[in-house]
Scaffold this active site. Structure first.
Site, PDB file in Angstrom:
ATOM      1  N   LYS A 189       0.925  -1.072  -0.151  1.00 42.78           N
ATOM      2  CA  LYS A 189      -0.074   0.130  -0.046  1.00 42.78           C
ATOM      3  C   LYS A 189       0.843   1.283  -0.098  1.00 42.78           C
ATOM      4  O   LYS A 189       1.758   1.126   0.830  1.00 42.78           O
ATOM      5  CB  LYS A 189      -0.785   0.095   0.992  1.00 42.78           C
ATOM      6  CG  LYS A 189      -1.903   1.036   1.279  1.00 42.78           C
ATOM      7  CD  LYS A 189      -2.960   0.855   2.284  1.00 42.78           C
ATOM      8  CE  LYS A 189      -2.594   1.496   3.777  1.00 42.78           C
ATOM      9  NZ  LYS A 189      -2.178   2.923   3.590  1.00 42.78           N
ATOM     10  N   LYS A 228      -7.718   7.593  -1.325  1.00 45.35           N
ATOM     11  CA  LYS A 228      -8.847   7.850  -0.887  1.00 45.35           C
ATOM     12  C   LYS A 228      -9.562   9.292  -1.675  1.00 45.35           C
ATOM     13  O   LYS A 228      -9.587  10.170  -1.221  1.00 45.35           O
ATOM     14  CB  LYS A 228      -8.488   8.521   0.639  1.00 45.35           C
ATOM     15  CG  LYS A 228      -8.267   7.316   1.548  1.00 45.35           C
ATOM     16  CD  LYS A 228      -7.788   8.006   3.094  1.00 45.35           C
ATOM     17  CE  LYS A 228      -7.483   6.765   3.894  1.00 45.35           C
ATOM     18  NZ  LYS A 228      -6.020   6.683   3.612  1.00 45.35           N
ATOM     19  N   PHE A 229      -9.825   8.964  -2.807  1.00 44.23           N
ATOM     20  CA  PHE A 229     -10.540   9.991  -3.958  1.00 44.23           C
ATOM     21  C   PHE A 229     -11.924  10.342  -2.812  1.00 44.23           C
ATOM     22  O   PHE A 229     -12.512   9.673  -2.175  1.00 44.23           O
ATOM     23  CB  PHE A 229     -10.869   9.438  -4.933  1.00 44.23           C
ATOM     24  CG  PHE A 229      -9.651   8.903  -5.968  1.00 44.23           C
ATOM     25  CD1 PHE A 229      -9.183  10.012  -6.566  1.00 44.23           C
ATOM     26  CD2 PHE A 229      -9.337   7.418  -5.987  1.00 44.23           C
ATOM     27  CE1 PHE A 229      -8.153   9.695  -7.460  1.00 44.23           C
ATOM     28  CE2 PHE A 229      -8.376   7.362  -6.756  1.00 44.23           C
ATOM     29  CZ  PHE A 229      -7.522   8.613  -7.548  1.00 44.23           C
ATOM     30  N   GLY A 244     -17.575  12.968  -9.715  1.00 43.14           N
ATOM     31  CA  GLY A 244     -17.030  11.808 -10.597  1.00 43.14           C
ATOM     32  C   GLY A 244     -16.156  12.490 -11.584  1.00 43.14           C
ATOM     33  O   GLY A 244     -15.405  11.698 -11.983  1.00 43.14           O
ATOM     34  N   ASN A 245     -16.418  13.644 -12.229  1.00 44.63           N
ATOM     35  CA  ASN A 245     -15.792  13.895 -13.313  1.00 44.63           C
ATOM     36  C   ASN A 245     -14.444  14.482 -12.779  1.00 44.63           C
ATOM     37  O   ASN A 245     -13.317  14.041 -13.614  1.00 44.63           O
ATOM     38  CB  ASN A 245     -16.383  15.274 -14.208  1.00 44.63           C
ATOM     39  CG  ASN A 245     -15.623  15.776 -15.117  1.00 44.63           C
ATOM     40  OD1 ASN A 245     -15.633  14.878 -16.187  1.00 44.63           O
ATOM     41  ND2 ASN A 245     -15.188  16.827 -15.428  1.00 44.63           N
TER      42      ASN A 245
END
Length: 266
Positions: free
Chosen positions: A60, A93-94, A98-99
């Site tokens: 990770k 960790k977005f 969405g775009n």
């Protein structure tokens, strides 16, 4: 329940490509250890990755904290992953619409989707974040984890947030294959979400900055998680990295075998 079956049994029946590959790797290599390499220098990241590589199923990363990041780092990580048979998980960790996340995932200087088998996201922005990431990652065979629970003290990832995150995952099981969480999330016999649990330590209970630690036995046997995530407990002593990686690998695998034994005889 699928949680309590062997990794190989789960792999045979899993519909998600990334999850199937991970479960097969874990069984083949006999490890459920993920090492979180949170360091800021390329050379140190590669050194730790090479040392723990033989013991982990997942490495990770937090690639955006590496001061001297370059494409060669990615190339060498990919080579190590192939050499030692592990998957790479960029812990990004977005957390945007969405775009935006679509571009953060596929473009920019990091181009995460091109090299990271697994990434993760908060569900605060709503379901569009999953759809945006899926447009980039699914064609590449990548997989997404949702942050359902965190191991830090006072985390808001609980209650309705967790319930809603699980509901979103159920609607996107072709791409979402599991969670960052503190206990197993499967509620029905046909569900098989993989849970990767941070905050695992054999020697300490906290770090003074809110992190709380549990043992591999607590995480795997008592809580039903699948992968233990360990960071400083392994590379905190530079001359003990391989020994500690082996120690945690053995503890995690022993806990998994105990869980399998308990439920095969119950």
């Amino acid at each position: 329940m699928n949680t309590f079956k062997t990794y190989s049994e789960r792999a045979k029946n899993h519909s998600n490509t990334c999850a199937r590959a991970l479960l097969e790797l874990m069984e083949r290599k006999q490890t459920n250890l993920s090492v979180a390499v949170d360091v800021t220098k390329k050379a140190e990241l590669l050194s730790i990755a090479a040392a723990v590589g033989p013991y982990v199923c997942v490495l990770k990363t937090h690639i955006d904290i590496v001061d001297d990041f370059d494409q060669d780092l990615v190339t060498q990580l990919e080579q190590l992953a192939q050499q030692h048979d592990f998957m790479i998980f960029e812990d990004r960790k977005f957390a945007d619409i969405g775009n935006t996340v679509k571009h953060q995932y596929g473009n920019g200087i990091y181009k995460i989707a091109s090299w990271s088998h697994i990434t993760n996201a908060h569900t605060v922005p709503g379901e569009g974040i999953i759809q945006g990431l899926k447009e980039v990652g699914l064609p590449l065979g990548r997989g997404l984890l949702l942050l359902a629970e965190m191991s830090s003290k006072g985390a808001l990832t609980q209650g309705e947030y967790t319930t809603s995150s699980v509901a979103m995952a159920r609607r996107h099981q072709d791409f979402v294959f599991g969670f960052i969480a503190q206990h197993q999330m499967n509620e029905t016999d046909d569900e098989d979400f993989i849970v990767m649990a941070p905050g695992v330590g054999l020697d300490i209970k906290g770090d003074g900055l809110g992190q709380q630690y549990r043992t591999p036995h607590q995480v795997i046997v008592e809580s039903g998680c699948d992968v233990i995530i360990v960071g400083r407990g392994i590379y905190g002593q530079p001359d003990q990295v391989q020994q500690q990686a082996a120690r945690y690998r053995d503890a995690g695998w022993a806990a998994y075998l105990e869980r399998c034994q308990q439920h095969s005889s119950s």
